[in-house]
Design a protein around this motif. Structure first.
Motif, short mmCIF file in Angstrom:
data_model
loop_
_atom_site.label_atom_id
_atom_site.label_comp_id
_atom_site.label_asym_id
_atom_site.label_seq_id
_atom_site.Cartn_x
_atom_site.Cartn_y
_atom_site.Cartn_z
N GLY A 53 0.78 -1.23 0.00
CA GLY A 53 0.00 0.00 0.00
C GLY A 53 0.81 1.27 0.00
O GLY A 53 0.25 2.38 -0.06
N ILE A 54 2.15 1.15 0.02
CA ILE A 54 3.02 2.34 0.09
C ILE A 54 4.03 2.29 -1.04
O ILE A 54 4.78 1.32 -1.16
CB ILE A 54 3.77 2.39 1.43
N THR A 55 4.02 3.33 -1.87
CA THR A 55 5.02 3.42 -2.94
C THR A 55 5.57 4.84 -2.99
O THR A 55 4.92 5.79 -2.51
CB THR A 55 4.42 3.07 -4.31
N ASP A 56 6.74 4.98 -3.58
CA ASP A 56 7.36 6.29 -3.67
C ASP A 56 8.25 6.35 -4.89
O ASP A 56 8.75 5.31 -5.37
CB ASP A 56 8.17 6.61 -2.42
N LYS A 57 8.42 7.58 -5.42
CA LYS A 57 9.22 7.77 -6.62
C LYS A 57 10.71 7.68 -6.30
O LYS A 57 11.17 8.08 -5.23
CB LYS A 57 8.91 9.14 -7.23
N GLY A 58 11.44 7.18 -7.31
CA GLY A 58 12.89 7.19 -7.25
C GLY A 58 13.44 8.32 -8.11
O GLY A 58 12.84 9.38 -8.23
N GLU A 59 14.58 8.06 -8.72
CA GLU A 59 15.26 9.09 -9.52
C GLU A 59 14.58 9.36 -10.86
O GLU A 59 14.57 10.49 -11.36
CB GLU A 59 16.69 8.66 -9.84
N VAL A 60 14.04 8.30 -11.49
CA VAL A 60 13.54 8.40 -12.86
C VAL A 60 12.14 7.82 -13.00
O VAL A 60 11.91 6.87 -13.74
CB VAL A 60 14.53 7.72 -13.84
N PRO A 61 11.14 8.38 -12.33
CA PRO A 61 9.80 7.79 -12.33
C PRO A 61 8.94 8.13 -13.55
O PRO A 61 7.92 7.45 -13.79
CB PRO A 61 9.18 8.40 -11.08
N ASN A 62 9.33 9.14 -14.32
CA ASN A 62 8.46 9.60 -15.40
C ASN A 62 8.24 8.51 -16.44
O ASN A 62 9.18 7.91 -16.94
CB ASN A 62 9.04 10.85 -16.06
N GLY A 63 6.97 8.29 -16.78
CA GLY A 63 6.63 7.28 -17.78
C GLY A 63 6.30 5.92 -17.19
O GLY A 63 5.99 4.99 -17.93
N TYR A 64 6.37 5.84 -15.86
CA TYR A 64 6.13 4.57 -15.17
C TYR A 64 5.13 4.75 -14.04
O TYR A 64 4.97 5.83 -13.50
CB TYR A 64 7.42 4.01 -14.57
N ASN A 65 4.48 3.64 -13.69
CA ASN A 65 3.64 3.61 -12.51
C ASN A 65 3.77 2.27 -11.82
O ASN A 65 4.10 1.26 -12.45
CB ASN A 65 2.16 3.83 -12.88
#
Lengths: 109, 113
Positions: A53-65
């Protein structure tokens, strides 16, 4: 003991297509990650999760989910594939050290 | 932010020679430290890790690493390299024990016959 399992191992996508990279682990690790590795380069963190239930962005999140509905599974979604997303994708989980999957080699043409 | 530096992009050694791969981190506290190996076409595999205690740690495949607090270093060593050791080696640090590591850019090891 399977560890971290990624599917598929290889995939060719056309520009604009979408796909989901699957990742599952059987070690009951809370932490899970998605990295991409371009040829001759190191690892770049796309997304990570510290628990269901917990997610967070890293360095290169654009274009992904991503989503994390269970402890075991951490799928990565590419919505509109672009040539820049051609890479090798690694899923990993950790508990005082990472366990990596064997990778998915994705080509976008 | 924590930073990990592997100064050597590429190292070539002769089979049977000794090996040392360098890793430095930039932070005041002592992080958790790791070395991973990636053989061609494979995922990364954990070689060894350091959390506390004895500063010389032993790992798999005959590798060892020494933590030196004064130099903020965690260098990987092997007394005698085998051709099968040719691979990419990554150093990683986890400063906060939050589980998420920062990886260095890697060192490619080539082994000459």
């Amino acid at each position: 003991n399977a560890g971290v399992t990624q599917t598929p191992k290889f995939r060719i996508l056309k520009i604009g297509q979408s796909m989901t990279l699957q990742c599952t682990q059987d070690m009951n690790h809370n932490y899970m990650y998605w990295y991409r590795q371009d040829p001759g380069m190191g690892l770049k963190l796309i997304y990570y999760s510290v628990g269901a239930g917990i997610t967070d962005k890293g360095e290169v999140p654009n274009g992904y989910n991503v989503s994390r509905s269970t402890t075991e599974d951490f799928p990565l979604r590419l919505e509109l594939a672009a040539p820049s997303q051609t890479s090798v994708y690694f899923c990993a989980s950790s508990n005082l050290g990472y366990t990596f999957g064997s990778g998915t080699r994705l080509t976008v043409v | 932010a924590q930073s990990v530096t592997q100064p050597d992009i590429h190292i070539t050694v002769s089979e049977g020679a000794s090996l040392e791969l360098r890793c430095n981190y930039s932070y005041g506290a002592t992080p958790y430290l790791f070395w991973y190996v990636q053989s061609p076409g494979q995922g990364l595999q954990l070689l060894l890790k350091y959390f506390s205690g004895d500063t010389l740690v032993q790992g798999i495949k005959g590798f060892e690493a020494e933590f030196k607090r004064s130099q903020s270093s965690f260098n990987l060593r092997k007394p005698s390299v085998h051709w099968s050791d040719a691979a990419e080696y990554f150093c990683a640090v986890d400063l906060t024990n939050a589980g998420k590591s920062t990886f260095g850019d890697g060192t490619t090891l080539t082994v000459k016959p």
